[in-house]
Design a protein around this motif. Structure first.
Motif, PDB file in Angstrom:
ATOM      1  N   GLY A 161      48.464  37.809  32.817  1.00 45.85           N
ATOM      2  CA  GLY A 161      48.855  38.739  33.536  1.00 45.85           C
ATOM      3  C   GLY A 161      47.659  39.741  33.846  1.00 45.85           C
ATOM      4  N   VAL A 162      47.696  40.158  35.018  1.00 49.32           N
ATOM      5  CA  VAL A 162      46.374  40.700  35.497  1.00 49.32           C
ATOM      6  C   VAL A 162      46.914  42.332  35.966  1.00 49.32           C
ATOM      7  N   PRO A 163      46.184  43.397  35.450  1.00 54.61           N
ATOM      8  CA  PRO A 163      46.626  44.706  35.596  1.00 54.61           C
ATOM      9  C   PRO A 163      46.695  45.140  37.055  1.00 54.61           C
ATOM     10  N   THR A 164      47.650  46.059  37.438  1.00 56.02           N
ATOM     11  CA  THR A 164      47.882  46.545  38.796  1.00 56.02           C
ATOM     12  C   THR A 164      46.559  46.912  39.374  1.00 56.02           C
ATOM     13  N   VAL A 165      46.349  46.565  40.555  1.00 59.53           N
ATOM     14  CA  VAL A 165      45.468  47.201  41.410  1.00 59.53           C
ATOM     15  C   VAL A 165      45.873  48.239  42.279  1.00 59.53           C
ATOM     16  N   ARG A 166      45.139  49.381  42.359  1.00 63.24           N
ATOM     17  CA  ARG A 166      45.827  50.430  43.174  1.00 63.24           C
ATOM     18  C   ARG A 166      44.948  51.095  44.400  1.00 63.24           C
ATOM     19  N   LEU A 199      47.719  39.324  52.238  1.00 62.20           N
ATOM     20  CA  LEU A 199      46.888  39.335  50.933  1.00 62.20           C
ATOM     21  C   LEU A 199      46.064  40.592  51.112  1.00 62.20           C
ATOM     22  N   HIS A 200      45.803  41.258  49.889  1.00 55.05           N
ATOM     23  CA  HIS A 200      45.233  42.483  49.649  1.00 55.05           C
ATOM     24  C   HIS A 200      44.457  42.357  48.386  1.00 55.05           C
ATOM     25  N   HIS A 201      43.923  43.500  48.138  1.00 51.67           N
ATOM     26  CA  HIS A 201      42.833  43.538  46.914  1.00 51.67           C
ATOM     27  C   HIS A 201      43.413  43.178  45.652  1.00 51.67           C
ATOM     28  N   GLY A 202      44.793  43.453  45.454  1.00 49.42           N
ATOM     29  CA  GLY A 202      45.626  43.145  44.362  1.00 49.42           C
ATOM     30  C   GLY A 202      45.417  41.459  44.115  1.00 49.42           C
ATOM     31  N   HIS A 203      45.937  40.723  45.364  1.00 53.58           N
ATOM     32  CA  HIS A 203      45.968  39.276  45.180  1.00 53.58           C
ATOM     33  C   HIS A 203      44.286  38.915  44.923  1.00 53.58           C
ATOM     34  N   VAL A 220      46.731  30.656  41.620  1.00 52.13           N
ATOM     35  CA  VAL A 220      47.460  31.913  41.945  1.00 52.13           C
ATOM     36  C   VAL A 220      48.467  31.807  42.969  1.00 52.13           C
ATOM     37  N   PRO A 221      49.708  32.063  42.706  1.00 50.91           N
ATOM     38  CA  PRO A 221      50.745  31.856  43.802  1.00 50.91           C
ATOM     39  C   PRO A 221      51.029  33.302  44.576  1.00 50.91           C
ATOM     40  N   THR A 222      51.076  33.222  45.692  1.00 47.78           N
ATOM     41  CA  THR A 222      51.419  34.364  46.416  1.00 47.78           C
ATOM     42  C   THR A 222      52.475  33.889  47.875  1.00 47.78           C
ATOM     43  N   MET A 223      52.774  35.235  48.194  1.00 51.38           N
ATOM     44  CA  MET A 223      53.595  35.056  49.546  1.00 51.38           C
ATOM     45  C   MET A 223      52.690  35.543  50.793  1.00 51.38           C
ATOM     46  N   GLY A 224      51.340  35.704  50.687  1.00 44.42           N
ATOM     47  CA  GLY A 224      50.692  35.953  51.774  1.00 44.42           C
ATOM     48  C   GLY A 224      50.495  37.174  52.176  1.00 44.42           C
ATOM     49  N   ALA A 238      47.694  29.751  35.317  1.00 46.50           N
ATOM     50  CA  ALA A 238      48.257  30.720  36.362  1.00 46.50           C
ATOM     51  C   ALA A 238      47.997  32.024  36.472  1.00 46.50           C
ATOM     52  N   LEU A 239      47.794  32.763  37.364  1.00 49.36           N
ATOM     53  CA  LEU A 239      47.494  34.223  37.090  1.00 49.36           C
ATOM     54  C   LEU A 239      48.762  34.992  37.889  1.00 49.36           C
ATOM     55  N   PHE A 240      49.263  36.020  37.366  1.00 47.22           N
ATOM     56  CA  PHE A 240      50.353  36.803  38.141  1.00 47.22           C
ATOM     57  C   PHE A 240      49.989  38.272  37.686  1.00 47.22           C
ATOM     58  N   GLY A 241      50.457  39.102  38.594  1.00 50.78           N
ATOM     59  CA  GLY A 241      49.988  40.697  38.370  1.00 50.78           C
ATOM     60  C   GLY A 241      51.085  41.263  37.710  1.00 50.78           C
ATOM     61  N   GLU A 242      50.742  42.225  36.954  1.00 51.48           N
ATOM     62  CA  GLU A 242      51.624  43.309  35.886  1.00 51.48           C
ATOM     63  C   GLU A 242      52.197  44.100  37.055  1.00 51.48           C
ATOM     64  N   LYS A 243      51.837  44.374  38.274  1.00 51.49           N
ATOM     65  CA  LYS A 243      52.754  45.070  39.286  1.00 51.49           C
ATOM     66  C   LYS A 243      54.200  44.609  39.326  1.00 51.49           C
ATOM     67  N   ASP A 244      54.192  43.383  39.402  1.00 51.41           N
ATOM     68  CA  ASP A 244      55.659  42.700  39.266  1.00 51.41           C
ATOM     69  C   ASP A 244      56.032  42.432  37.912  1.00 51.41           C
ATOM     70  N   PHE A 245      56.118  43.491  37.076  1.00 52.66           N
ATOM     71  CA  PHE A 245      56.071  43.202  35.425  1.00 52.66           C
ATOM     72  C   PHE A 245      57.374  42.367  35.036  1.00 52.66           C
ATOM     73  N   GLN A 246      58.409  42.555  35.604  1.00 51.50           N
ATOM     74  CA  GLN A 246      59.655  41.603  35.410  1.00 51.50           C
ATOM     75  C   GLN A 246      59.300  40.168  35.773  1.00 51.50           C
ATOM     76  N   GLN A 247      58.767  40.018  36.755  1.00 56.34           N
ATOM     77  CA  GLN A 247      58.338  38.546  37.151  1.00 56.34           C
ATOM     78  C   GLN A 247      57.324  37.976  36.230  1.00 56.34           C
ATOM     79  N   LEU A 248      56.467  38.698  35.621  1.00 59.35           N
ATOM     80  CA  LEU A 248      55.617  38.091  34.827  1.00 59.35           C
ATOM     81  C   LEU A 248      56.238  37.687  33.545  1.00 59.35           C
TER      82      LEU A 248
HETATM   83  P1  AMP Z   1      53.185  38.568  46.086  1.00 55.60           P
HETATM   84  O1  AMP Z   1      52.422  37.933  47.188  1.00 55.60           O
HETATM   85  O2  AMP Z   1      53.822  39.991  46.268  1.00 55.60           O
HETATM   86  O3  AMP Z   1      54.413  37.549  45.952  1.00 55.60           O
HETATM   87  O4  AMP Z   1      52.050  38.481  44.927  1.00 55.60           O
HETATM   88  C1  AMP Z   1      51.520  37.400  44.449  1.00 55.60           C
HETATM   89  C2  AMP Z   1      51.172  37.918  43.190  1.00 55.60           C
HETATM   90  O5  AMP Z   1      50.026  39.044  43.326  1.00 55.60           O
HETATM   91  C3  AMP Z   1      51.909  38.318  42.017  1.00 55.60           C
HETATM   92  O6  AMP Z   1      51.617  37.871  40.916  1.00 55.60           O
HETATM   93  C4  AMP Z   1      51.894  39.678  42.126  1.00 55.60           C
HETATM   94  O7  AMP Z   1      52.274  40.443  40.792  1.00 55.60           O
HETATM   95  C5  AMP Z   1      50.374  39.887  42.453  1.00 55.60           C
HETATM   96  N1  AMP Z   1      50.060  41.315  43.010  1.00 55.60           N
HETATM   97  C6  AMP Z   1      50.790  41.979  44.194  1.00 55.60           C
HETATM   98  N2  AMP Z   1      50.190  43.206  44.179  1.00 55.60           N
HETATM   99  C7  AMP Z   1      49.614  43.403  43.256  1.00 55.60           C
HETATM  100  C8  AMP Z   1      48.692  44.349  42.722  1.00 55.60           C
HETATM  101  N3  AMP Z   1      48.577  45.624  43.291  1.00 55.60           N
HETATM  102  N4  AMP Z   1      47.821  44.466  41.804  1.00 55.60           N
HETATM  103  C9  AMP Z   1      47.825  43.192  40.931  1.00 55.60           C
HETATM  104  N5  AMP Z   1      48.533  42.153  41.234  1.00 55.60           N
HETATM  105  C10 AMP Z   1      49.427  42.375  42.313  1.00 55.60           C
END
Ligand code: AMP
Length: 281
Positions: A172-177, A33-37, A27-31, A144-154
């Motif tokens: 692709g993982v659905p957006t967490v709200r 972190l929240h429940h979406g990550h 799971v790549p992130t920019m830190g 590798a897992l990516f969020g649908e929140k960033d749909f274009q990125q996925l």
């Molecule tokens: P970021 O740290 O913003 O680069 O996000 C890292 C990963 O987490 C990316 O694949 C995002 O699409 C995913 N992500 C960010 N916010 C959410 C969210 N609310 N729900 C699901 N995935 C998310």
């Protein structure tokens, strides 16, 4: 939980895991972190024997004048969240590790990067594609897992993996709200209380569009106008785009006769927020 900072050490760890027959989820992130990550990590935990999360605020995906320096960072909180999500390794390289001196290679995914966020952020997806490819080469994942929140990125990553014959499954993982509908984002921390109220117009607009779609509305123009009207009522909201696109090509469509994504970007105060929904029968 291990914390690895060097590329060589990361590669050696992943190589050893692979040679023991273990499946690596990444799971790549920019830190910040929240429940979406955390949801991505949960899914990763199910799919891999080893779960690696990267935390790297990638300078090359930020344009001039964007929020690279101000991007929120909180190592202790992030490490805690990763530990409780069952992460095995946090890969946290420095920019010097990822971009060695003399670095001159790039990856261009040429078409799906043109529309939506690519219009106002013309170099963003080149930075994203490159860093994700590099992180893949460091962590050697099977999945590798990516969020649908960033749909274009996925979509960009799926395209890159296919085009470069990378042997990695992209999920692709659905957006967490939040409970009130706001899509979780590290950038929500930029919002004041009033701005946060205004930001709810994004998910409210998209929900209304979904309702209309479910009632049979197929005109993209009608749905876009509805969403714009809802968001533009908020004084501090500046709409960058609201568009309806084909989910694979990300080209605009007028009449929704195939699965479509309704995507938007809105500036609220200092925060540039994005959100989307998929519209399909
Ligand atoms: P970021 O740290 O913003 O680069 O996000 C890292 C990963 O987490 C990316 O694949 C995002 O699409 C995913 N992500 C960010 N916010 C959410 C969210 N609310 N729900 C699901 N995935 C998310």
């Amino acid at each position: 939980m291990n914390v690895i900072k060097s590329v060589k050490e990361m590669q050696a760890f992943s190589e050893a895991s692979r040679s023991q027959g273990q499946k690596i989820a990444f799971v790549p992130t920019m830190g910040y972190l929240h429940h979406g990550h955390a949801r991505l990590m949960q899914e990763g935990r199910k799919l891999g024997d080893v779960l690696i999360v990267s935390i790297f605020v990638n300078p090359t995906q930020f344009g001039a004048g964007e929020d690279f320096e101000k991007y929120p960072r909180d190592w202790d909180r992030d490490a805690q969240l990763c530990a409780s999500a069952g992460v095995d390794v946090i890969f946290a390289p420095t920019a010097e590790e990822i971009y060695p001196h003399g670095y001159q290679t790039s990856i261009t995914v040429s078409q799906v990067t043109q529309n939506l966020c690519g219009v106002s952020r013309p170099t963003h997806f080149q930075g994203v594609a490159m860093v994700v490819a590099k992180l893949f080469n460091c962590t050697k994942p099977h999945v590798a897992l990516f969020g649908e929140k960033d749909f274009q990125q996925l979509v960009v990553i799926q395209r890159m993996v296919k085009d470069l014959n990378m042997d990695i499954q992209i999920i692709g993982v659905p957006t967490v709200r939040e409970q009130d509908g706001l899509a979780m984002s590290s950038r929500n921390t930029y919002l004041s209380a009033d701005e946060r109220m205004s930001a709810l117009s994004l998910s409210r607009g998209l929900s209304r569009a979904r309702e209309l779609f479910q009632q049979g509305e197929r005109s993209a123009l009608v749905l876009i106008a509805t969403v714009r009207q809802i968001i533009e009522k908020e004084k501090c909201a500046a709409v960058e785009y609201v568009q309806v696109c084909d989910i694979e090509t990300l080209q605009d469509i007028d009449v929704i006769s195939q699965p479509a994504v309704m995507a938007l970007a809105v500036k609220i105060g200092k925060a540039r927020l994005i959100d989307n929904i998929v519209l399909k029968e």
